[in-house]
Design a protein around this motif. Structure first.
Motif, mmCIF file in Angstrom:
data_model
loop_
_atom_site.group_PDB
_atom_site.id
_atom_site.type_symbol
_atom_site.label_atom_id
_atom_site.label_comp_id
_atom_site.label_asym_id
_atom_site.label_seq_id
_atom_site.Cartn_x
_atom_site.Cartn_y
_atom_site.Cartn_z
ATOM 1 N N LEU A 199 41.626 35.627 28.304
ATOM 2 C CA LEU A 199 41.859 35.876 30.310
ATOM 3 C C LEU A 199 41.079 34.850 30.815
ATOM 4 N N MET A 200 41.837 33.590 31.233
ATOM 5 C CA MET A 200 41.114 32.626 32.136
ATOM 6 C C MET A 200 40.769 32.936 33.691
ATOM 7 N N VAL A 201 39.852 33.180 34.156
ATOM 8 C CA VAL A 201 39.308 33.534 36.104
ATOM 9 C C VAL A 201 38.240 32.549 36.348
ATOM 10 N N PRO A 202 38.280 32.454 37.601
ATOM 11 C CA PRO A 202 36.951 32.231 38.357
ATOM 12 C C PRO A 202 35.387 32.859 38.032
ATOM 13 N N ALA A 203 34.930 31.727 38.490
ATOM 14 C CA ALA A 203 33.602 32.670 37.990
ATOM 15 C C ALA A 203 32.759 33.532 39.268
ATOM 16 N N PRO A 204 33.454 33.796 40.074
ATOM 17 C CA PRO A 204 33.013 34.986 40.762
ATOM 18 C C PRO A 204 33.816 36.912 40.648
ATOM 19 N N LEU A 205 34.942 36.262 39.541
ATOM 20 C CA LEU A 205 36.051 37.478 39.768
ATOM 21 C C LEU A 205 36.052 37.729 37.556
ATOM 22 N N ARG A 206 34.737 36.777 37.382
ATOM 23 C CA ARG A 206 34.635 37.384 36.350
ATOM 24 C C ARG A 206 33.848 38.993 35.360
ATOM 25 N N SER A 207 32.868 38.956 36.061
ATOM 26 C CA SER A 207 32.007 40.245 35.427
ATOM 27 C C SER A 207 33.273 41.133 36.368
ATOM 28 N N LEU A 208 33.914 41.016 37.206
ATOM 29 C CA LEU A 208 34.291 41.377 37.825
ATOM 30 C C LEU A 208 36.015 42.132 37.050
ATOM 31 N N LEU A 209 36.321 41.685 36.991
ATOM 32 C CA LEU A 209 37.795 42.035 36.066
ATOM 33 C C LEU A 209 37.355 42.602 34.261
ATOM 34 N N SER A 210 36.202 41.904 34.025
ATOM 35 C CA SER A 210 35.664 41.871 33.025
ATOM 36 C C SER A 210 35.429 43.454 32.458
ATOM 37 N N ARG A 211 34.708 44.381 33.876
ATOM 38 C CA ARG A 211 34.938 45.703 33.529
ATOM 39 C C ARG A 211 35.400 46.657 33.913
ATOM 40 N N PHE A 212 36.524 45.772 34.450
ATOM 41 C CA PHE A 212 37.655 46.440 35.019
ATOM 42 C C PHE A 212 38.554 46.985 33.910
ATOM 43 N N LEU A 213 38.912 45.388 33.181
ATOM 44 C CA LEU A 213 40.153 45.507 33.015
ATOM 45 C C LEU A 213 39.720 46.252 31.087
ATOM 46 N N ARG A 214 37.981 46.422 30.728
ATOM 47 C CA ARG A 214 37.287 46.836 29.526
ATOM 48 C C ARG A 214 38.324 48.584 28.888
ATOM 49 N N ARG A 215 38.566 48.827 29.903
ATOM 50 C CA ARG A 215 38.394 50.882 30.134
ATOM 51 C C ARG A 215 40.521 50.402 29.304
ATOM 52 N N ALA A 216 41.016 49.796 29.500
ATOM 53 C CA ALA A 216 42.494 49.730 28.654
ATOM 54 C C ALA A 216 42.501 48.159 28.331
ATOM 55 N N ALA A 217 42.239 47.527 27.889
ATOM 56 C CA ALA A 217 42.175 46.389 26.896
ATOM 57 C C ALA A 217 40.999 45.956 26.447
ATOM 58 N N PRO A 218 40.004 46.443 25.267
ATOM 59 C CA PRO A 218 38.523 46.243 25.161
ATOM 60 C C PRO A 218 38.770 45.135 24.623
ATOM 61 N N GLN A 219 39.849 44.664 23.929
ATOM 62 C CA GLN A 219 40.321 43.911 23.141
ATOM 63 C C GLN A 219 40.458 42.190 24.268
ATOM 64 N N MET A 220 40.677 42.531 25.040
ATOM 65 C CA MET A 220 40.770 41.033 26.221
ATOM 66 C C MET A 220 39.321 40.320 26.579
ATOM 67 N N LYS A 221 39.329 39.376 26.345
ATOM 68 C CA LYS A 221 37.713 38.231 26.480
ATOM 69 C C LYS A 221 37.688 38.000 27.871
ATOM 70 N N VAL A 222 37.434 37.888 28.781
ATOM 71 C CA VAL A 222 37.193 37.313 30.182
ATOM 72 C C VAL A 222 36.634 36.258 30.410
ATOM 73 N N LEU A 223 37.246 35.231 30.460
ATOM 74 C CA LEU A 223 36.312 33.788 30.454
ATOM 75 C C LEU A 223 36.010 33.211 31.506
ATOM 76 N N SER A 224 35.323 32.124 32.444
ATOM 77 C CA SER A 224 35.501 31.888 33.850
ATOM 78 C C SER A 224 35.504 30.319 32.889
ATOM 79 N N HIS A 225 36.370 29.555 34.445
ATOM 80 C CA HIS A 225 36.704 28.753 34.713
ATOM 81 C C HIS A 225 35.110 27.265 34.077
ATOM 82 N N ALA A 226 34.320 27.914 34.016
ATOM 83 C CA ALA A 226 33.241 27.304 33.499
ATOM 84 C C ALA A 226 32.418 27.398 32.415
#
Length: 693
Positions: free
Chosen positions: A648-675
């Motif tokens: 999942l590619m997201v803006p940098a300010p949202l990366r940490s937030l969405l990574s912790r949020f999605l870890r509960r239901a989709a731990p296999q999803m890797k959340v990366l920022s554009h940078a």
């Protein structure tokens, strides 16, 4: 127990009289069955056999508990083999030289044939049969039954005894060494009674062999005496029967003594007294019993026709014993010494505070062989291999796994603890194999259905005979030790961030300082405190990013430490610096990077919420949050079905937030920022998260 002397060069046991005594004795015993022996040597060996049987009986009588004579099953085998060898050797002499007269087979056999039975072979046969019946039917059968029941009860009582040892150990009444010694004694006791159950069959077989050998000697002697030496039937019967009966009595009397010793050993109750002290203290130290017995014997002695002298004499003896015991009990015992003054309870200290194991593995008692050093448990080597593999992959040394048995668990159960809290558990069957269905197996297997404790896949416990069939059907087949090791490995990887404490970070820095001392000196703790570094490294590990490249991590922290000391911001900067390593971990090769993008409307809503709530993260409306989690899980499933990693590619300010949020239901999803996407990688959006289905 004293250790055998060893050589200085090789460490092998040094040859000595004590170490060679056993092999030499067995070789000599076996040699007696094949080599002819002179009558003088036969006399010495028969005398030695009688002496050995008396030694065994006296040692059995003086032992305080059965385990004091733990070598008895082996002694029983050796003495039985010795008697049978002597029977074979004496049979050879009797049949070859019996026609020469009663002394042809040696003086010992002649003495037993003439003195004990008065030279009457009919009486000798009766006495021999009676001894065999006493030995075979009474003593051996009873001792074997006691050994069998004792072995069964000892095995049934082992779990309770183990629990008592653990309770004493946990209560601080005994130490680790005492607990280990008591466990060894319990195991030795079970082995002893099990061995005695089988060893009693030696004596029974010896009695049967004695009867058969006696019959063969009598019949063979008659044939040889009449046919080869021209003796008449009466002379041949008298000569060979007396020699055979003397030979049988020489063997049966030591056999009877050994059988008695076996009965004494297995029927003993462990106390602080030997058998003689127990008999005297429990049978003859009650004056009331002695007086009653004396009175009954005296009444029988005055009845007309009874042997008055014998009854009156024995009655007087018992009355005298009762009087002496009663006089002894009337003597005032010496005053006991005054009790010592009560000692004040020791002050509570830090030694009373039990530390919590960072990483622990507890097993039921049936799994102890897997982790027992004495039994060379295979699981110990696997755990060492797991720690080495994780150290190579993740970049830090995992704390040692503290292994112990826990009788509160089911016999086949185990559990994995992290800082004293259970984080994983399962059941395995030692000796069987777990056939795991990875999703492509065909057919069903006979066995116990279950689930793989590490990943929750359907599985079946199968026997060794079904292992090849399961592999051919597409199942992944592993043994019990591999199941536990795999589960432990997955738990360690999932909780790697919690296992990296400040002590582990300091050890990591000390190791790195040997190669880059200036880097460590300038960064930690001058620019970045140890606690901040530990939080940054833990953040990386929590998202599955290794910390092997400590040089890049420290240089990035040194570059941004003057601007901020916030661990999350420093983690984001480190992730950008490690972008190539992160991309390589989620997708190897330099091909097109397939990613999942955020819906623009959702992205705008999340950005506004994040700015309003600050760095702690945005609060999502419940329905929106639920829909996002469902969509994320569905996208992960779709990508896995195509063999792709969900990115999942997201803006940098949202990366940490969405990574912790999605870890509960989709731990296999890797959340990366554009940078974090390198400039040389081509991106292809394959799905959108947050859009309408």
């Amino acid at each position: 127990m004293a250790e055998a002397p060893t050589t200085a060069a090789t460490g092998a046991p040094r040859l000595s009289v004590q170490t060679l005594a056993g092999p030499i004795l067995i070789i000599l015993i076996l040699g007696m069955m094949t080599l002819p022996l002179p009558t003088v040597l036969l006399d010495l060996l028969f005398t030695f056999n009688i002496a050995v049987s008396m030694i065994v009986l006296l040692v059995a009588l003086l032992a305080l508990r059965p385990l004091d004579f733990s070598a008895f099953p082996t002694v029983l085998l050796v003495t039985t083999l010795l008697r049978l060898s002597l029977n074979v050797a004496s049979t050879r002499v009797v049949l070859l030289q019996g026609h020469e007269g009663p002394g042809a087979a040696g003086h010992v056999i002649e003495a037993f044939g003439n003195f004990l039975v008065g030279g009457n072979y009919a009486v000798g046969i009766v006495v021999f049969v009676i001894l065999v019946v006493i030995n075979f039917v009474v003593i051996t059968k009873g001792a074997g039954r006691i050994a069998e029941v004792s072995a069964r009860f000892t095995l049934d009582a082992m779990p309770g005894k183990q629990m008592a040892i653990d309770a004493d150990l946990n209560a601080g009444l005994i130490g680790e060494d005492a607990a280990r010694k008591r466990r060894a004694e319990i195991a030795q006791e079970a082995d002893f009674y099990g061995s005695m159950d089988g060893a009693s069959k030696f004596v029974r077989g010896d009695a049967i062999a004695g009867v058969i050998i006696t019959i063969i000697n009598i019949l063979g002697g008659l044939v040889i005496g009449i046919v080869q030496h021209d003796l008449d039937f009466a002379t041949a019967a008298q000569t060979y029967t007396l020699l055979t009966i003397g030979d049988g009595l020489v063997a049966q009397i030591p056999s009877l003594i050994i059988s008695t010793a076996a009965g004494v050993v297995v029927s003993r109750v462990a106390t602080d007294e030997d058998l003689s002290q127990q008999l005297v203290s429990q049978m003859f130290m009650r004056p009331q019993v002695m007086f009653i017995v004396a009175s009954i014997l005296a009444l029988l002695g005055v009845i007309p026709g009874m042997p008055h002298v014998a009854f009156i004499l024995i009655a007087a003896a018992f009355a005298g014993v009762g009087y002496a015991v009663s006089q002894r009990q009337l003597v005032e015992p010496p005053a006991p010494p005054p009790p010592p003054p009560p000692q004040e309870a020791a002050e509570v200290g830090w030694q009373d505070v039990a530390p919590v194991d960072v990483l622990g593995l507890e097993v039921g008692y049936r799994l102890i062989p897997l982790v027992d050093k004495a039994l060379d448990g295979d699981l110990l080597r696997r755990i060492r291999g797991i720690r080495k593999k994780i150290a190579q992959d993740m970049g830090f040394l995992v704390p040692a796994v503290h292994i112990r048995d826990n009788l509160e668990l089911k016999p086949n159960a185990y559990r994995i603890t992290l800082k004293g809290v259970e984080v994983g558990a399962g059941d395995v069957v030692v000796g069987q194999f777990l056939a795991i269905n990875p999703g492509r197996a065909i057919g069903t297997l006979p066995g116990t259905p279950t689930r793989d404790p590490a990943f929750g896949l359907p599985a079946v416990w199968v026997n060794a005979e079904t292992r090849d069939q399961a592999i051919a059907m597409g199942y992944t087949v592993v043994d019990a030790g591999t199941v536990i090791a795999t589960h432990l490995s997955s738990v360690i990887q999932a909780h790697a961030a919690e296992l990296l404490g400040r002590e582990e970070v300091q050890n990591l820095l000390d190791h790195l300082a040997k190669e880059s001392p200036k880097l460590i000196e300038e960064v930690v703790p001058k620019l970045v405190p140890l606690g901040t570094l530990q939080k940054v490294l833990a953040n990386l590990l929590s998202e599955g990013i290794h910390i092997r490249d400590m040089r890049t991590i420290l240089e990035t922290l040194a570059e941004h430490a003057a601007r901020t000391q916030d661990a999350d911001e420093l983690t984001a900067a480190v992730r950008v610096a490690m972008s190539r390593a992160i991309i390589q971990s989620v997708q190897s090769g330099a091909g097109e990077l397939q990613v999942i993008a955020l819906d623009p409307t959702l992205e705008q809503v999340l950005m506004q919420a994040a700015q309003a709530r600050g760095p702690e993260g945005a609060g999502l409306e419940p329905n929106l949050a639920e829909n996002l989690l469902k969509q994320a899980a569905k996208l992960v499933q779709d990508q896995e079905s195509m063999g792709q990693t969900s990115i999942l590619m997201v803006p940098a300010p949202l990366r940490s937030l969405l990574s912790r949020f999605l870890r509960r239901a989709a731990p296999q999803m890797k959340v990366l920022s554009h940078a974090e996407i390198p400039d040389n990688r081509t991106i292809k959006v394959v799905a959108v998260l947050g859009g309408r289905a």
